[in-house]
Design a protein around this motif. Structure first.
Motif, PDB file in Angstrom:
ATOM      1  N   VAL A  99     -13.629   9.862  37.063  1.00  0.00           N
ATOM      2  CA  VAL A  99     -12.762   8.725  36.727  1.00  0.00           C
ATOM      3  C   VAL A  99     -13.524   7.726  35.870  1.00  0.00           C
ATOM      4  CG1 VAL A  99     -11.419   6.816  37.678  1.00  0.00           C
ATOM      5  CG2 VAL A  99     -11.402   9.032  38.807  1.00  0.00           C
ATOM      6  N   ARG A 100     -14.789   7.491  36.218  1.00  0.00           N
ATOM      7  CA  ARG A 100     -15.609   6.579  35.423  1.00  0.00           C
ATOM      8  C   ARG A 100     -15.807   7.114  34.004  1.00  0.00           C
ATOM      9  NH1 ARG A 100     -20.213   6.718  38.403  1.00  0.00           N
ATOM     10  NH2 ARG A 100     -19.360   6.520  40.472  1.00  0.00           N
ATOM     11  N   GLY A 101     -15.983   8.419  33.892  1.00  0.00           N
ATOM     12  CA  GLY A 101     -16.163   9.027  32.572  1.00  0.00           C
ATOM     13  C   GLY A 101     -14.935   8.887  31.702  1.00  0.00           C
ATOM     14  N   LEU A 102     -13.748   9.036  32.300  1.00  0.00           N
ATOM     15  CA  LEU A 102     -12.509   8.849  31.541  1.00  0.00           C
ATOM     16  C   LEU A 102     -12.376   7.399  31.077  1.00  0.00           C
ATOM     17  CD1 LEU A 102      -9.981  10.919  33.671  1.00  0.00           C
ATOM     18  CD2 LEU A 102     -10.718  11.426  31.351  1.00  0.00           C
ATOM     19  N   GLY A 103     -12.697   6.464  31.971  1.00  0.00           N
ATOM     20  CA  GLY A 103     -12.587   5.042  31.638  1.00  0.00           C
ATOM     21  C   GLY A 103     -13.586   4.612  30.582  1.00  0.00           C
ATOM     22  N   ASN A 104     -14.816   5.147  30.648  1.00  0.00           N
ATOM     23  CA  ASN A 104     -15.854   4.775  29.680  1.00  0.00           C
ATOM     24  C   ASN A 104     -15.545   5.300  28.281  1.00  0.00           C
ATOM     25  OD1 ASN A 104     -17.259   3.501  31.676  1.00  0.00           O
ATOM     26  ND2 ASN A 104     -18.695   5.160  32.006  1.00  0.00           N
ATOM     27  N   ALA A 105     -14.777   6.382  28.206  1.00  0.00           N
ATOM     28  CA  ALA A 105     -14.476   6.979  26.904  1.00  0.00           C
ATOM     29  C   ALA A 105     -13.297   6.307  26.211  1.00  0.00           C
ATOM     30  CB  ALA A 105     -14.205   8.464  27.073  1.00  0.00           C
ATOM     31  N   GLY A 106     -12.710   5.287  26.823  1.00  0.00           N
ATOM     32  CA  GLY A 106     -11.661   4.521  26.152  1.00  0.00           C
ATOM     33  C   GLY A 106     -10.247   4.815  26.609  1.00  0.00           C
ATOM     34  N   ILE A 107     -10.082   5.627  27.653  1.00  0.00           N
ATOM     35  CA  ILE A 107      -8.749   5.909  28.170  1.00  0.00           C
ATOM     36  C   ILE A 107      -8.490   4.978  29.354  1.00  0.00           C
ATOM     37  CG2 ILE A 107      -7.339   7.624  29.359  1.00  0.00           C
ATOM     38  CD1 ILE A 107      -8.498   9.716  27.617  1.00  0.00           C
ATOM     39  N   THR A 108      -7.316   4.351  29.376  1.00  0.00           N
ATOM     40  CA  THR A 108      -6.960   3.448  30.459  1.00  0.00           C
ATOM     41  C   THR A 108      -6.457   4.256  31.654  1.00  0.00           C
ATOM     42  OG1 THR A 108      -6.288   1.816  28.822  1.00  0.00           O
ATOM     43  CG2 THR A 108      -5.556   1.457  31.084  1.00  0.00           C
ATOM     44  N   VAL A 109      -7.060   4.009  32.828  1.00  0.00           N
ATOM     45  CA  VAL A 109      -6.657   4.702  34.053  1.00  0.00           C
ATOM     46  C   VAL A 109      -5.655   3.822  34.786  1.00  0.00           C
ATOM     47  CG1 VAL A 109      -7.448   5.652  36.238  1.00  0.00           C
ATOM     48  CG2 VAL A 109      -8.867   5.891  34.215  1.00  0.00           C
ATOM     49  N   ASN A 110      -4.400   4.289  34.890  1.00  0.00           N
ATOM     50  CA  ASN A 110      -3.348   3.503  35.540  1.00  0.00           C
ATOM     51  C   ASN A 110      -3.450   3.573  37.050  1.00  0.00           C
ATOM     52  OD1 ASN A 110      -2.253   2.634  33.194  1.00  0.00           O
ATOM     53  ND2 ASN A 110      -0.521   4.033  33.212  1.00  0.00           N
ATOM     54  N   SER A 111      -3.544   4.787  37.601  1.00  0.00           N
ATOM     55  CA  SER A 111      -3.568   4.935  39.054  1.00  0.00           C
ATOM     56  C   SER A 111      -4.460   6.102  39.435  1.00  0.00           C
ATOM     57  CB  SER A 111      -2.152   5.171  39.594  1.00  0.00           C
ATOM     58  OG  SER A 111      -1.670   6.417  39.146  1.00  0.00           O
ATOM     59  N   ILE A 112      -4.997   6.029  40.650  1.00  0.00           N
ATOM     60  CA  ILE A 112      -5.824   7.096  41.208  1.00  0.00           C
ATOM     61  C   ILE A 112      -5.198   7.495  42.528  1.00  0.00           C
ATOM     62  CG2 ILE A 112      -8.110   7.747  42.022  1.00  0.00           C
ATOM     63  CD1 ILE A 112      -9.200   5.446  40.274  1.00  0.00           C
ATOM     64  N   THR A 113      -4.846   8.772  42.674  1.00  0.00           N
ATOM     65  CA  THR A 113      -4.205   9.279  43.883  1.00  0.00           C
ATOM     66  C   THR A 113      -5.018  10.439  44.430  1.00  0.00           C
ATOM     67  OG1 THR A 113      -2.075   8.732  42.879  1.00  0.00           O
ATOM     68  CG2 THR A 113      -2.030  10.103  44.848  1.00  0.00           C
ATOM     69  N   ASP A 114      -5.262  10.427  45.739  1.00  0.00           N
ATOM     70  CA  ASP A 114      -5.986  11.523  46.382  1.00  0.00           C
ATOM     71  C   ASP A 114      -4.964  12.522  46.914  1.00  0.00           C
ATOM     72  OD1 ASP A 114      -7.876  13.139  47.481  1.00  0.00           O
ATOM     73  OD2 ASP A 114      -8.363  11.808  49.148  1.00  0.00           O
ATOM     74  N   THR A 115      -5.008  13.757  46.414  1.00  0.00           N
ATOM     75  CA  THR A 115      -4.068  14.793  46.836  1.00  0.00           C
ATOM     76  C   THR A 115      -4.763  15.912  47.596  1.00  0.00           C
ATOM     77  OG1 THR A 115      -4.300  15.938  44.725  1.00  0.00           O
ATOM     78  CG2 THR A 115      -2.504  14.338  44.920  1.00  0.00           C
ATOM     79  N   THR A 116      -5.905  15.602  48.238  1.00  0.00           N
ATOM     80  CA  THR A 116      -6.634  16.606  49.005  1.00  0.00           C
ATOM     81  C   THR A 116      -5.787  17.072  50.174  1.00  0.00           C
ATOM     82  OG1 THR A 116      -8.701  15.518  48.426  1.00  0.00           O
ATOM     83  CG2 THR A 116      -8.773  17.085  50.237  1.00  0.00           C
ATOM     84  N   ARG A 117      -5.708  18.369  50.363  1.00  0.00           N
ATOM     85  CA  ARG A 117      -4.896  18.922  51.446  1.00  0.00           C
ATOM     86  C   ARG A 117      -5.626  18.765  52.770  1.00  0.00           C
ATOM     87  NH1 ARG A 117      -3.939  23.747  47.533  1.00  0.00           N
ATOM     88  NH2 ARG A 117      -2.147  22.943  46.420  1.00  0.00           N
ATOM     89  N   VAL A 118      -4.907  18.275  53.768  1.00  0.00           N
ATOM     90  CA  VAL A 118      -5.475  18.048  55.089  1.00  0.00           C
ATOM     91  C   VAL A 118      -4.708  18.917  56.083  1.00  0.00           C
ATOM     92  CG1 VAL A 118      -5.945  16.331  56.861  1.00  0.00           C
ATOM     93  CG2 VAL A 118      -6.041  15.683  54.466  1.00  0.00           C
ATOM     94  N   PRO A 119      -5.419  19.749  56.871  1.00  0.00           N
ATOM     95  CA  PRO A 119      -4.704  20.605  57.829  1.00  0.00           C
ATOM     96  C   PRO A 119      -4.166  19.781  58.994  1.00  0.00           C
ATOM     97  CG  PRO A 119      -7.059  20.864  58.096  1.00  0.00           C
ATOM     98  CD  PRO A 119      -6.864  19.996  56.904  1.00  0.00           C
TER      99      PRO A 119
END
Length: 131
Positions: A99-119
């Motif tokens: 996420v930091r790499g995307l932001g540093n390269a000039g792309i705006t990050v709107n939202s971060i969602t965790d979709t990890t599957r939990v049993p």
């Protein structure tokens, strides 16, 4: 008499300008994989730590995830992507670094969602090892 096969023709891929995209980050213990899709789910570009030139244990490092995210952001900028929603999955080290790499390269990050599957009480656990 032999029948000639018709020549296979490749479809020309037309890239349209996309303003908003979704970045799917899969961070495992062995690798980090980032896929950029448009809003309908069509893949625009992708990158992995292994494809970036990292081998063995170095693929799972946060530095490798940052390099992959920055190279992916350059590809996305050519397609006109300005903003991104991030969907993260997996327990690996490259989650925040991507996420930091995307932001540093000039792309705006709107939202971060965790979709990890939990049993919800999935498979039976292994028995306790007695030595």
């Amino acid at each position: 008499m032999a029948v000639k096969a018709a020549k296979a023709t490749k479809k020309k891929i037309v890239r349209t300008k996309v303003g908003h995209a979704i970045a799917h980050v899969l961070a495992t213990f062995n690798n980090t994989r980032i896929t950029l899709t448009d809003m309908s789910g069509q893949v625009l570009c992708w990158g992995t730590s292994g494809a970036a030139g990292f081998k063995s244990a170095k693929k799972s490092t946060p530095y490798a995830a940052t390099i992959v995210a920055e190279s992916l952001a350059k590809k996305a900028a050519d397609m006109g992507v300005k903003t991104v929603d991030v969907l993260m999955r997996g327990p690996g080290n490259g989650r925040e670094a991507a996420v930091r790499g995307l932001g540093n390269a000039g792309i705006t990050v709107n939202s971060i969602t965790d979709t990890t599957r939990v049993p919800h009480n999935g498979c039976r656990a292994k028995k306790v090892r007695r030595v």
